[in-house]
Design a protein around this motif. Sequence first.
Motif, mmCIF file in Angstrom:
data_model
loop_
_atom_site.group_PDB
_atom_site.id
_atom_site.type_symbol
_atom_site.label_atom_id
_atom_site.label_comp_id
_atom_site.label_asym_id
_atom_site.label_seq_id
_atom_site.Cartn_x
_atom_site.Cartn_y
_atom_site.Cartn_z
ATOM 1 N N ASP A 3 -3.257 0.063 -7.754
ATOM 2 C CA ASP A 3 -4.862 -0.142 -7.886
ATOM 3 C C ASP A 3 -5.459 -0.082 -6.337
ATOM 4 O OD1 ASP A 3 -7.405 -1.315 -8.429
ATOM 5 O OD2 ASP A 3 -6.668 -3.577 -8.408
ATOM 6 N N ASP A 4 -6.365 0.656 -6.096
ATOM 7 C CA ASP A 4 -6.723 0.994 -4.728
ATOM 8 C C ASP A 4 -5.664 1.185 -3.871
ATOM 9 O OD1 ASP A 4 -9.326 0.460 -5.303
ATOM 10 O OD2 ASP A 4 -9.217 -1.685 -4.955
ATOM 11 N N HIS A 45 -9.910 8.711 6.655
ATOM 12 C CA HIS A 45 -8.571 8.461 5.727
ATOM 13 C C HIS A 45 -7.513 8.763 6.718
ATOM 14 C CE1 HIS A 45 -11.233 7.983 2.778
ATOM 15 N NE2 HIS A 45 -10.383 7.677 1.732
ATOM 16 N N GLU A 75 1.026 -1.088 0.050
ATOM 17 C CA GLU A 75 -0.038 -0.003 -0.013
ATOM 18 C C GLU A 75 0.757 1.259 -0.131
ATOM 19 O OE1 GLU A 75 -3.828 2.066 2.619
ATOM 20 O OE2 GLU A 75 -2.578 0.065 3.255
ATOM 21 N N LYS A 85 -2.468 0.698 -4.089
ATOM 22 C CA LYS A 85 -1.542 -0.361 -3.990
ATOM 23 C C LYS A 85 -1.005 -0.933 -5.011
ATOM 24 C CE LYS A 85 -4.494 -2.400 0.076
ATOM 25 N NZ LYS A 85 -5.123 -3.669 0.437
ATOM 26 N N THR A 90 -6.058 5.606 -0.216
ATOM 27 C CA THR A 90 -6.884 5.709 1.035
ATOM 28 C C THR A 90 -6.044 6.608 2.071
ATOM 29 O OG1 THR A 90 -6.145 3.665 1.455
ATOM 30 C CG2 THR A 90 -8.174 3.828 0.151
ATOM 31 N N LYS A 114 -7.040 10.282 -5.364
ATOM 32 C CA LYS A 114 -8.268 9.060 -5.146
ATOM 33 C C LYS A 114 -8.694 8.372 -6.311
ATOM 34 C CE LYS A 114 -11.600 7.717 -1.717
ATOM 35 N NZ LYS A 114 -10.937 6.805 -1.276
ATOM 36 N N TYR A 146 -5.777 6.958 -8.718
ATOM 37 C CA TYR A 146 -5.107 5.832 -8.156
ATOM 38 C C TYR A 146 -5.693 4.918 -7.055
ATOM 39 C CZ TYR A 146 -1.664 8.666 -10.916
ATOM 40 O OH TYR A 146 -1.110 9.220 -11.965
ATOM 41 N N GLY A 147 -6.779 5.548 -6.514
ATOM 42 C CA GLY A 147 -7.298 4.861 -5.610
ATOM 43 C C GLY A 147 -6.729 4.939 -4.070
#
Length: 429
Positions: A370-371, A221, A147, A373, A193, A187, A190-191
């Motif tokens: 992705d999210d 967050h 992450e 990560k 958090t 966000k 690239y997602g």
Amino acid sequence: MDLTITDVRLTPILVADPPLLNTQGVHQPYTPRLIVEVTTADGVTGVGETYGDTKYLELARPLAARLTGRQIGDLNGLFVLAGAVTVDDSRVSGQVDVGGLRGVQTADKLRLSVVSAFEVACLDALGKTLGLPVHTLLGGKVRDTVEYSAYLFYKWAGHPEGVACEKDDWGAAVDPAGVVEQARRFKERYGFTSFKLKGGVFPPDEEIAAVRALAEAFPGHPLRLDPNGSWSVATSLRVAEELGDVLEYLEDPALGTVAMAEVAARTDVPLATNMCVTTFAEIAEAFAKGAVQVVLSDHHYWGGLRNTQQLAAVCRTFGVGVSMHSNTHLGISLAAMTHVAATVPDLHHACDSHYPWQSEDVLTERLTFDDGKVTVSDAPGLGVELDHDRLRFLHERWLNDSGALRDRDDAAAMRLTDPAWTTPSVPRW
């Protein structure tokens, strides 16, 4: 198989960098990086990456010349070879490492930053030869994804008019609304958090307002603030009190172990660092004084991926958290970070990464988030491929530069807009 090193190639390049602000000034339109290629007798090539400023090149060149004929698996020998290369102490001792904003530079720190690129290149070549990913060479991964945190900056809409540069579509971020919009884009694209804001740019109250705005826009967050040691102890404590309910940690609010220890003793907000603990020699004092609760490793600073693992083990022994720091870097470094991060058992904080800010790369295919990560590659070596045409193009840019951009200087870049600008004294507030 023949693991003998037969060729080492060093390619300094200039890559586009947006006008990101920090306490030193602003990023120049291009930043120097050094790409290292190590080739074996079997024709296998491994790649590494580090800083490309002149002082790094001056050490990398004689080190590269000493590698021919040695084995790619002789990683410990890299430190011996680097130690034998003379460094002009007058060029580094007592100077602040502007590129990394990590406090005072020394000859030993310089050597570690150079060795890191050669170690990664050797590991990449060894992995390709054996058909094993780098994380396996490091003992095996404990997670399949790593992450990362969105790295937010105060930013101008563009570099000063008349300056040759690549355009970006991020827009300006010079107030809380701009910072929130930047975070929203991170966000969406690239997602991510969690969010880290590079501070030390505006008076603390303005940066407190920006973090508060982030907390309101992205409830729950994790948030971080990093003013790069630009605050006094009193200011650090005031900011910690104002933001204690929303900060995951406060990174290097004050400069140096003594000041950090004083802040840590008077607040419950965890303190992180990539400035007062960047070598093993600096650990004892910082840990004994309780100055930091999270060490942000950087495999460039620490001398490679195996030293990063050793640092993580020391932190685990003393109950200190560990994560990863980032400076302007390309995909080779991100791949290396991801491999070593995948092997660290107690990685409880998302790692930093500048990579989304870099519009240019030397890889045939960019790494993706992705999210928030990055998936850990199981391909041999780092799992990346060098784009030689792109590398040649970026090297030509370096060759054609007059020399003004071959050494990063955020203060010089700021003086193009404000001729009276000087690097602020510390504490700035």
